[in-house]
Design an enzyme around this catalytic site. Structure first.
Site, PDB file in Angstrom:
ATOM      1  N   GLU A 146      78.820 -81.804  26.774  1.00 11.80           N
ATOM      2  CA  GLU A 146      77.578 -82.304  26.180  1.00 11.80           C
ATOM      3  C   GLU A 146      76.701 -81.156  25.677  1.00 11.80           C
ATOM      4  OE1 GLU A 146      78.159 -85.266  25.476  1.00 11.80           O
ATOM      5  OE2 GLU A 146      76.736 -86.460  26.624  1.00 11.80           O
TER       6      GLU A 146
ATOM      7  N   THR B  86      72.666 -85.844  17.646  1.00 11.05           N
ATOM      8  CA  THR B  86      71.775 -85.741  18.804  1.00 11.05           C
ATOM      9  C   THR B  86      70.791 -84.588  18.640  1.00 11.05           C
ATOM     10  OG1 THR B  86      73.507 -86.641  20.234  1.00 11.05           O
ATOM     11  CG2 THR B  86      71.706 -85.459  21.308  1.00 11.05           C
TER      12      THR B  86
END
Length: 311
Positions: free
Chosen positions: A133, A186
């Site tokens: 991530e 993101t």
């Protein structure tokens, strides 16, 4: 066992009031992955189907997560003279807001852990998946990888030290997720956020997080619905998503307990009681985007209690 095939589920993060700390696991949307043990040391991504993603280990989230896990394994247990190959079959689009990078990161560490004889618990694996991530978004957050690995709902109580609580889902709770076919990275969605919030907004957000957790434990669907309110992030990010206000309003009008941005967007989720209501919401959401001539994908799912699983 030399090879394992996995289902790596999609997830919904934030859940309105729980930015970076809350997430849930979906049941019928996700990727597939094959992990195999090989004689050559190291991690290699040998095939990616369904997405244009890098095969280089250091540039792929599954590769980065897997390397982090093997480095820890050799410190915690023993040196190894073998390695692993990973094949990824993507069904979750990158930038969709339903945990594409988390599915790959979680799947890689879960699969390798199985082939090593399960030296780590699922909860232990979260810290390794977070490194994937970090590559994807610049931030090692756990709100997608935790539910992908543990199933159900998860709350990240603390990041330092990492402290994750898994929460069971009420049996009749369903999620509807619509993904307008635009990509919202993101990192871009994070760039619009403010670094400080008012005390008034923070207090409201704390109350909703507590309310949502209480609603899940007590199976109080109305309390769950009242708590699905985002005072801090949604007002800033919603402008990046076409038709967001109308989709949310439509979901509520068709029986949703609550609705909001899934992860960093552009997907929009709604939670509801029962599949019949979830299907009704899906139909209404679809009509909004059809009227806007905007391509979309839609998912109706119960909450997945298991997380990543062996196929």
């Amino acid at each position: 066992m030399k090879e394992i095939k996995l289902f790596c589920p999609a997830t919904i993060a934030n859940l309105s009031c729980g930015f970076d700390v809350l997430g849930l696991c979906l049941d019928n949307a996700g990727d597939e992955m094959i992990v195999r043990k090989v004689d050559q040391k190291g991690i290699r991504i040998t095939k990616i189907v369904g997405a244009d993603l890098p095969l280089e280990t250091e540039k792929n989230v599954s590769g980065v997560a897997a390397v982090a896990m093997l480095e820890a394994y050799e410190k915690d247990f023993e040196a190894i003279n073998f390695g692993f190959e990973i094949e990824i079959y993507k069904h979750i689009k990158a930038g969709s807001g339903i945990g594409s990078s988390a599915a790959s990161s979680a799947g890689a560490v879960f699969g390798i852990n199985e082939l090593l004889g399960k030296p780590y618990s699922r909860k232990d694996l979260v810290q390794f998946a977070m490194q994937g991530e970090k590559l994807a978004s610049g931030n090692a957050h756990a709100d997608n990888v935790a539910p992908a690995l543990l199933g159900g709902f998860t709350l990240v109580r603390s990041y330092a030290p990492l402290d994750i609580i898994r929460i069971n889902s009420p049996e009749e709770l369903f999620a509807t997720v619509v993904h307008p076919q635009i990509e919202l990275k993101t990192s871009d969605a994070r760039s619009v956020l403010k670094q400080t919030v008012s005390l008034k907004s923070a207090i409201m957000q704390w109350g909703n997080v507590g309310g949502l957790i209480a609603g899940l434990y007590t199976k109080d669907y109305d309390l769950i619905g009242r708590s699905l309110h985002d005072e801090i992030v949604e007002p800033l990010r919603s402008v990046l998503i076409p038709g967001f206000d109308l989709i949310k309003q439509t979901a509520i009008e068709n029986g949703a307990l609550g609705s909001g941005i899934s992860g960093s967007g552009p997907s929009i989720f709604a939670l509801s009681r029962g599949k019949e209501t979830a299907d009704k919401i899906a139909k209404a959401m679809s009509e909004v985007y059809e009227n806007m001539n905007l391509p979309y994908e839609i998912h109706v799912s119960k909450i997945n209690p298991d997380g990543v699983r062996i196929i």
